[in-house]
Design an enzyme around this catalytic site. Structure first.
Site, short mmCIF file in Angstrom:
data_model
loop_
_atom_site.label_atom_id
_atom_site.label_comp_id
_atom_site.label_asym_id
_atom_site.label_seq_id
_atom_site.Cartn_x
_atom_site.Cartn_y
_atom_site.Cartn_z
N ASP A 299 11.83 -29.04 33.41
CA ASP A 299 10.43 -28.64 33.23
C ASP A 299 10.34 -27.28 32.54
OD1 ASP A 299 7.61 -29.31 33.96
OD2 ASP A 299 7.75 -27.39 35.02
N GLU B 279 11.80 -30.59 28.39
CA GLU B 279 10.35 -30.77 28.31
C GLU B 279 9.75 -29.46 27.81
OE1 GLU B 279 6.13 -30.70 30.10
OE2 GLU B 279 7.85 -29.45 30.65
#
Length: 723
Positions: free
Chosen positions: A453, A482
């Site tokens: 993330d 990401e």
């Protein structure tokens, strides 16, 4: 500058110089403290937690640099400085990334082609070898390089092990081959070669001492020559081969060594399906479990997915817990965001109690394997204010001027339910090791794919260090970045070690946009290190083009993702055409699953599961669609229809694709022209195609095909190509 051999007296200086650039983490090495032994850490945990991985790797960034720095082979020559050490130029070497600073990436078992310009002064015969080894191995493997054209040389080798490797090129003057070539030229011209033969005999006699098991054959050649004086004795091809293996190489010259990473096939190819385990329930008042996920595996596998990806599965904090639609006031029974990691039940190495136990998770992993699926976990560094780390290691977090904890912000968005660790805090060694141990913990329990993330908001040195740490122990580990951020930052993360990356595909809509972007990803050097994963949507992103809920557009988007990129993904609900935004101008879902449990009817009318299943089956049956780089766009006479051809890595499979981007219908000309497909040395123009959806076969006439596309029925046409 030309490449040079490395005299032993110079090796330490050269190695030290390379170390300065070997790892970005060296920039902060001097501030690192000694790392405590893991045995000093308290491992008492609740029932859903398990002790940290056994024998964790304890390596500082400085040590990593020393282990990974390029270096010559142990058998590189040792001699004094001088002109002889600069005999050869070895330059324009491909492949390499940023001059060899970062590794390029390849799939295990696939050939790697290396090209280089190699030359020296004069007309002596040059010999060249390509050498490679797994990083840290004592022995090098070697294959000869062949002259290609205009001082360009080519070599091919095939690594069979996962992990970090390096290759180098060595060149030397073949004295015997030079002598033999001269003799053959003189012999053909009728020039006397008696003295030349004596010189050749002396070369063979001198080499016998190094010949080992070949010495007998070489001695027999000398005896035959001494008996007959026949030139053929010394000019025979068999002797030339022996001498190439054993003759002295006084001007042996090495290039630098260049790193590369050998990955498993899943690193390049896969269909990802993202779901929230807690929503795999038929009742919004009942929290889903790992057992509920196991019950859904047959359906997910039947649709042809390869990777089943979960957002964080850890305990969720209660402090500042978010309610429905990101409300600041959560009710007592609202589940909160799984990204608010940590509570009294544990932190990043614990499982949310309502999902199940670690044993349940193990059963899920094994059940997924039985269906051909692999579990991917989300790695997010943020913590709930209730995370045990804030109690046990408050020095890892920043505080505001008034003493309050600094929660995460992305103005105008505020994330009051999470706080971020301070990667540059005074106790950063312990923090970095703790985060590394989270990866190792889950890897030890069977997870080999991590979606990370927002990595672009954390230090670059940390990612280079931690990815190396994990892949040193588990070389089959895949990391998905990401990072929806600036292009150069996304590419830098890929260079630092991330296996795959989210991309801008999610927002690309026009024909020119797609073609320009894919041409960028498929060009050199991006193709050497940047491997895209095209997600059509995410829990955070409901693109504007999906918000109308048009079935045609949903089918178009998944067809684009599944054919343009070898890896693509959908977030669950896409197949049901979920499309309601939080509000006008918002690219967020109404009633977002991030903040509530969302049961679904997975067979609701209007779903496109059958269409996705068909696409995934075609992907599995055609290796051309399992890679991204061998892609060429073709001329299609409509601004609303894009067309392209992809070839497999082995060039034994080619697929042509036409996809309508607008509402249509369209009648277009798909122009193959003189475009060729097929293996090297046997490339031919496309003569015929087979429709992969209908099985219909057609011949290519006048260099192309006339196609009719009705996007309301089938927005994409896929053909297997024949020559």
């Amino acid at each position: 500058m030309p490449s040079t051999a490395l005299p032993s007296a110079q090796k330490s200086k050269i190695t030290a110089s390379r170390l300065r650039d070997a790892n970005l983490a060296l920039a902060i090495t001097t501030s690192f403290l000694p790392i405590p032994d893991s045995d000093d850490v308290d491992t008492k945990k609740p029932a859903t937690r398990v002790p940290r991985p056994k024998k964790p790797i304890r390596t500082t960034p400085a040590t990593i640099a020393q282990e990974s720095a390029p270096h010559p082979a142990a058998d590189a020559p040792s001699y004094g400085p001088g002109l002889a050490s600069r005999t050869f130029f070895i330059e324009a070497i491909d492949p390499r990334v940023d001059g060899g600073r970062f590794p390029f990436k390849r799939i295990v078992g696939e050939p790697i082609e290396v090209m280089a310009d190699i030359f020296r002064d004069g007309h002596e015969v040059t010999a060249v070898a390509l050498r490679w080894r797994r990083e840290g191995a004592a022995a090098w493997q070697s294959v000869p390089m062949a002259f290609y054209d205009n001082d360009r040389w080519r070599g091919v080798f095939t690594p069979q092990e996962l992990g970090r490797h390096e290759y180098a090129i060595e060149a030397w003057t073949s004295v015997f081959a030079t002598w033999r070539r001269g003799c053959l030229v003189k012999q053909k011209a009728g020039v006397a070669i008696e003295v030349d033969l004596l010189e050749g005999r002396a070369l063979v006699a001198e080499a016998i001492a190094r010949a080992g098991g070949r010495a007998g054959a070489m001695q027999a050649v000398l005896e035959a020559f001494d008996h007959s004086r026949a030139p053929e004795s010394l000019l025979q091809e068999e002797l030339a081969v022996l001498m190439a293996e054993v003759e002295a190489r006084p001007d042996l010259t090495w290039s630098d060594s260049f790193p590369f990473y050998v990955q498993r096939p899943r690193a390049r190819t896969g269909a990802w399906y993202e779901l929230f385990p807690r929503s795999q329930t038929n009742d919004a008042n009942r929290h889903g479990t790992f057992n509920d996920v196991i019950a859904r595996l047959p359906e997910i596998a039947e649709q042809g997915y390869d990777v089943l990806y979960f957002p964080p599965i850890h305990p969720i904090g209660r402090a500042n817990r978010k309610g429905k639609n990101n409300s600041l006031n959560a009710g007592p029974d609202e589940p909160g965001s799984p990204y608010a990691i940590g509570s009294e039940e544990g932190g990043h190495d614990a499982i949310h109690p309502q999902l199940g136990t670690l044993d349940d998770f193990h059963r899920l992993i094994e059940a997924a394997k039985g269906h051909g699926l692999e579990i991917a976990l989300d790695f997010a560094t943020q913590c709930s204010p209730d995370h045990p780390w804030l109690r046990d290691h408050p020095q890892w977090f920043k505080r505001r001027a008034d003493g309050s904890m600094r929660y995460a912000e992305n103005p105008p968005k505020k994330y009051e339910d999470i706080v971020n660790p301070d990667f540059y805090c005074a106790d950063r060694v312990a923090l970095w090791n703790a985060l590394r141990d989270v990866f190792l913990f889950w890897a030890e329990h069977g997870v080999r794919i991590f979606r990370v993330d927002n990595p672009h908001t954390k230090p670059f040195p940390f990612w280079e260090w931690v990815i190396r740490e994990v892949q040193t122990r588990y070389p089959d580990t895949v990391f998905l970045s990401e990072a929806f951020t600036r292009p150069k930052v996304m590419k830098a993360l890929a260079k630092l070690g991330f296996t795959q990356s989210y991309t801008y595909f999610t927002w690309r809509t026009g024909k020119t946009e797609f073609e320009d972007y894919l041409n960028e990803l498929a060009r050199y050097p991006e193709r050497e290190y940047f491997q895209p994963n095209f997600f059509v949507n995410t829990p955070d992103i409901l693109p504007f083009h999906l918000q109308g809920g048009e079935r045609r557009i949903f089918k178009t988007r998944v067809a684009l993702a599944a054919t343009l990129s070898s890896s693509y993904g959908i977030y669950s609900g896409f197949e049901l055409l979920e499309h309601l935004p939080l509000g006008p101008g918002k690219e967020e879902y109404l009633d977002s699953e991030k903040y509530e449990i969302r049961p679904r009817d997975w067979n609701a009318p209007g779903n496109i599961k059958d269409y996705i299943t068909q696409l995934n089956q075609i992907r599995r049956e055609n290796a051309a669609l399992q890679q991204t780089s061998n892609l060429r766009f073709v001329m299609v006479d409509s601004p609303e229809v894009t067309g392209f051809i992809k070839e497999s890595v082995a060039r034994d499979n080619a697929v042509a694709v036409a996809i309508a981007l607008g509402g249509g219908p369209y009648e277009v000309w798909f122009h193959f022209g003189d475009l060729q497909i097929g293996p090297e040395g046997a490339r031919r123009t496309v003569r015929g195609v087979e429709n992969l959806l209908t099985g219909e076969r057609r011949m290519v006439e006048w260099g192309g095909l006339r196609l009719f596309i009705d996007p309301e029925k089938e927005p994409a046409i896929l053909f297997r190509c024949f020559t």
